[in-house]
Design an enzyme around this catalytic site. Sequence first.
Site, PDB file in Angstrom:
ATOM      1  N   ASP A  40       0.907  -1.600  -0.153  1.00 34.88           N
ATOM      2  CA  ASP A  40       0.258   0.134   0.177  1.00 34.88           C
ATOM      3  C   ASP A  40       0.790   0.901  -0.077  1.00 34.88           C
ATOM      4  O   ASP A  40       2.199   1.486   0.234  1.00 34.88           O
ATOM      5  CB  ASP A  40      -0.847  -0.277   0.862  1.00 34.88           C
ATOM      6  CG  ASP A  40      -1.893   1.274   1.309  1.00 34.88           C
ATOM      7  OD1 ASP A  40      -2.234   1.337  -0.001  1.00 34.88           O
ATOM      8  OD2 ASP A  40      -2.064   1.345   2.002  1.00 34.88           O
TER       9      ASP A  40
ATOM     10  N   ASN B 134       1.553   3.558  -2.807  1.00 40.44           N
ATOM     11  CA  ASN B 134       1.541   3.922  -4.272  1.00 40.44           C
ATOM     12  C   ASN B 134       1.122   5.090  -4.844  1.00 40.44           C
ATOM     13  O   ASN B 134       2.149   6.059  -5.156  1.00 40.44           O
ATOM     14  CB  ASN B 134       1.184   3.137  -5.649  1.00 40.44           C
ATOM     15  CG  ASN B 134       1.462   1.882  -5.248  1.00 40.44           C
ATOM     16  OD1 ASN B 134       2.708   1.247  -4.807  1.00 40.44           O
ATOM     17  ND2 ASN B 134       1.003   0.782  -6.153  1.00 40.44           N
TER      18      ASN B 134
ATOM     19  N   ARG C  14       0.096   7.882  -2.638  1.00 40.32           N
ATOM     20  CA  ARG C  14       0.427   8.695  -1.660  1.00 40.32           C
ATOM     21  C   ARG C  14       2.059   9.343  -2.600  1.00 40.32           C
ATOM     22  O   ARG C  14       2.480  10.339  -2.209  1.00 40.32           O
ATOM     23  CB  ARG C  14       0.392   8.261  -0.186  1.00 40.32           C
ATOM     24  CG  ARG C  14      -1.175   8.915   0.451  1.00 40.32           C
ATOM     25  CD  ARG C  14      -1.323   8.470   1.161  1.00 40.32           C
ATOM     26  NE  ARG C  14      -1.416   6.842   1.347  1.00 40.32           N
ATOM     27  CZ  ARG C  14      -1.376   5.699   1.877  1.00 40.32           C
ATOM     28  NH1 ARG C  14      -0.884   6.035   3.454  1.00 40.32           N
ATOM     29  NH2 ARG C  14      -1.715   4.235   2.054  1.00 40.32           N
TER      30      ARG C  14
ATOM     31  N   HIS D 248       1.860   3.169  -8.773  1.00 42.80           N
ATOM     32  CA  HIS D 248       1.854   2.218  -9.258  1.00 42.80           C
ATOM     33  C   HIS D 248       2.927   1.466 -10.238  1.00 42.80           C
ATOM     34  O   HIS D 248       3.379   0.234 -10.118  1.00 42.80           O
ATOM     35  CB  HIS D 248       0.443   1.567 -10.002  1.00 42.80           C
ATOM     36  CG  HIS D 248      -0.350   1.813  -8.925  1.00 42.80           C
ATOM     37  ND1 HIS D 248      -0.713   1.799  -7.725  1.00 42.80           N
ATOM     38  CD2 HIS D 248      -1.724   2.640  -9.323  1.00 42.80           C
ATOM     39  CE1 HIS D 248      -1.922   2.311  -7.139  1.00 42.80           C
ATOM     40  NE2 HIS D 248      -2.464   3.084  -8.490  1.00 42.80           N
TER      41      HIS D 248
ATOM     42  N   TRP E 128     -12.097  -1.907  -7.316  1.00 40.85           N
ATOM     43  CA  TRP E 128     -12.967  -1.559  -8.519  1.00 40.85           C
ATOM     44  C   TRP E 128     -13.408  -0.327  -8.178  1.00 40.85           C
ATOM     45  O   TRP E 128     -13.985   0.525  -9.554  1.00 40.85           O
ATOM     46  CB  TRP E 128     -13.874  -2.662  -8.821  1.00 40.85           C
ATOM     47  CG  TRP E 128     -13.845  -4.257  -8.771  1.00 40.85           C
ATOM     48  CD1 TRP E 128     -13.639  -4.964  -8.188  1.00 40.85           C
ATOM     49  CD2 TRP E 128     -12.777  -4.506 -10.255  1.00 40.85           C
ATOM     50  NE1 TRP E 128     -12.461  -6.066  -9.094  1.00 40.85           N
ATOM     51  CE2 TRP E 128     -12.169  -5.837 -10.309  1.00 40.85           C
ATOM     52  CE3 TRP E 128     -12.740  -3.491 -11.919  1.00 40.85           C
ATOM     53  CZ2 TRP E 128     -11.858  -6.301 -10.959  1.00 40.85           C
ATOM     54  CZ3 TRP E 128     -12.191  -4.206 -12.780  1.00 40.85           C
ATOM     55  CH2 TRP E 128     -11.677  -6.151 -12.916  1.00 40.85           C
TER      56      TRP E 128
ATOM     57  N   LEU F 124      10.859 -20.073  -5.648  1.00 38.88           N
ATOM     58  CA  LEU F 124       9.769 -19.604  -4.602  1.00 38.88           C
ATOM     59  C   LEU F 124       8.087 -19.737  -5.153  1.00 38.88           C
ATOM     60  O   LEU F 124       8.376 -19.461  -6.151  1.00 38.88           O
ATOM     61  CB  LEU F 124      10.438 -18.477  -4.839  1.00 38.88           C
ATOM     62  CG  LEU F 124       9.876 -16.542  -4.357  1.00 38.88           C
ATOM     63  CD1 LEU F 124       9.289 -16.953  -2.604  1.00 38.88           C
ATOM     64  CD2 LEU F 124       9.854 -15.394  -4.329  1.00 38.88           C
TER      65      LEU F 124
ATOM     66  N   ARG G 137       2.265  -5.069   6.056  1.00 38.67           N
ATOM     67  CA  ARG G 137       1.496  -3.825   5.409  1.00 38.67           C
ATOM     68  C   ARG G 137       2.920  -2.328   5.838  1.00 38.67           C
ATOM     69  O   ARG G 137       2.624  -1.909   6.171  1.00 38.67           O
ATOM     70  CB  ARG G 137       0.281  -3.560   5.797  1.00 38.67           C
ATOM     71  CG  ARG G 137      -0.723  -2.629   4.982  1.00 38.67           C
ATOM     72  CD  ARG G 137      -2.237  -2.296   6.000  1.00 38.67           C
ATOM     73  NE  ARG G 137      -2.462  -1.625   4.558  1.00 38.67           N
ATOM     74  CZ  ARG G 137      -4.009  -1.687   4.914  1.00 38.67           C
ATOM     75  NH1 ARG G 137      -4.650  -2.398   4.920  1.00 38.67           N
ATOM     76  NH2 ARG G 137      -4.522  -0.333   3.377  1.00 38.67           N
TER      77      ARG G 137
HETATM   78  C1  IPE Z   1      -5.396  -2.672  -0.433  1.00 41.92           C
HETATM   79  O1  IPE Z   1      -4.644  -1.136  -0.444  1.00 41.92           O
HETATM   80  C2  IPE Z   1      -5.200  -3.634  -1.383  1.00 41.92           C
HETATM   81  C3  IPE Z   1      -3.964  -3.775  -2.283  1.00 41.92           C
HETATM   82  C4  IPE Z   1      -2.501  -3.156  -1.258  1.00 41.92           C
HETATM   83  C5  IPE Z   1      -4.477  -4.211  -3.640  1.00 41.92           C
HETATM   84  P1  IPE Z   1      -6.081   0.020  -0.068  1.00 41.92           P
HETATM   85  O2  IPE Z   1      -5.621   1.181  -0.283  1.00 41.92           O
HETATM   86  O3  IPE Z   1      -7.192  -0.614  -1.374  1.00 41.92           O
HETATM   87  O4  IPE Z   1      -6.702  -0.082   1.110  1.00 41.92           O
HETATM   88  P2  IPE Z   1      -7.820   0.011   1.615  1.00 41.92           P
HETATM   89  O5  IPE Z   1      -8.935   1.195   1.065  1.00 41.92           O
HETATM   90  O6  IPE Z   1      -6.835   2.107   1.687  1.00 41.92           O
HETATM   91  O7  IPE Z   1      -8.805  -0.067   3.351  1.00 41.92           O
HETATM   92  C1  IPE Z   2      -1.687   0.023  -3.141  1.00 40.64           C
HETATM   93  O1  IPE Z   2      -1.499   1.558  -2.980  1.00 40.64           O
HETATM   94  C2  IPE Z   2      -2.240  -0.496  -4.627  1.00 40.64           C
HETATM   95  C3  IPE Z   2      -3.145  -0.693  -4.592  1.00 40.64           C
HETATM   96  C4  IPE Z   2      -4.173  -0.744  -4.406  1.00 40.64           C
HETATM   97  C5  IPE Z   2      -3.585  -1.434  -6.258  1.00 40.64           C
HETATM   98  P1  IPE Z   2      -2.752   2.475  -3.669  1.00 40.64           P
HETATM   99  O2  IPE Z   2      -3.145   2.653  -4.664  1.00 40.64           O
HETATM  100  O3  IPE Z   2      -3.725   2.061  -2.569  1.00 40.64           O
HETATM  101  O4  IPE Z   2      -2.043   3.787  -2.660  1.00 40.64           O
HETATM  102  P2  IPE Z   2      -2.254   5.101  -1.796  1.00 40.64           P
HETATM  103  O5  IPE Z   2      -2.999   4.019  -0.485  1.00 40.64           O
HETATM  104  O6  IPE Z   2      -3.520   5.904  -2.146  1.00 40.64           O
HETATM  105  O7  IPE Z   2      -1.400   5.867  -1.677  1.00 40.64           O
HETATM  106 MG    MG Z   3      -3.787   1.988  -0.467  1.00 42.18          MG
END
Ligand code: IPE
Ligand code: IPE
Ligand code: MG
Length: 232
Positions: free
Chosen positions: A12, A14, A16, A29, A61, A123, A180
């Site tokens: 998580d 990306n 930000r 991403h 989605w 792996l 996480r």
């Molecule tokens: C969790 O991250 C899903 C993935 C890393 C693929 P999110 O960014 O979707 O989670 P929330 O919405 O902050 O809970």
């Molecule tokens: C995780 O990064 C990637 C996916 C959920 C696919 P985010 O896109 O959720 O990045 P933040 O949480 O908005 O920074």
């Molecule tokens: Mg996120």
Amino acid sequence: MIVPKHVAIIMDGNGRWANKRKLPRSFGHREGVNALKRIVKYCGNEGLEILTVYAFSTENWQRPAKEVHYLLKLMEETFSIEINELIQQGVCIKILGDLSTLSAAHRRIWEAAEAKTQDNNRLYLNVAFNYGGRNEITNAARKIAQKVKSGGLSVEQITEEEFAKYLYTGDIADPDLIIRTGGEYRMSNFLLWQSAYSEWYFTDVLWPDFDVSEFKKALSCYSKRHRRYGRI
Ligand code: IPE
Ligand code: IPE
Ligand code: MG
């Protein structure tokens, strides 16, 4: 040092990471894929057995169509471009998630990635894609109900062990450590059943910045934990 057999990661932060640089979220991403490549390579070299990564949730989605489209394309691209490298690294790929609702083209890429790497055993890389823990559990319940209905299973035979076989993870061992990144302290529907006794490690580091030294910090923290499983 006690090394986990199975590490799972909620990748998580990306968006930000990109925001901080005044870049579109897609740049985050893309950089996230590089972080994933670093960690996969490290795990293979260090003899970690199983790595599971959360790449796209059933809730994702709900993001703007443009971002969803970009993420799907990026995954498609990554796993077709990198496939030979992954084969060379001895990586065995398995997709965890509901593939039935994806486009046929997208499903084919995943199925090809699984098929081409099925004999590898250096792996085990599980990619949670269109994955949701609740979706996984209800899906398992449906399959079991079908089997009971058709006489293939009795109600008494539904034990925890039996139930787990119908999850996307099948006979994969539960994660020992779940990392996480990105500074949030929640599960976001990841491995709800399998994480019953996992150790959690949270870090503020955004996923694109996550590197081997950050990964080692998580492993070192894990090695100091005392897992009791309810015992004393
Ligand atoms: C969790 O991250 C899903 C993935 C890393 C693929 P999110 O960014 O979707 O989670 P929330 O919405 O902050 O809970
Ligand atoms: C995780 O990064 C990637 C996916 C959920 C696919 P985010 O896109 O959720 O990045 P933040 O949480 O908005 O920074
Ligand atoms: Mg996120």
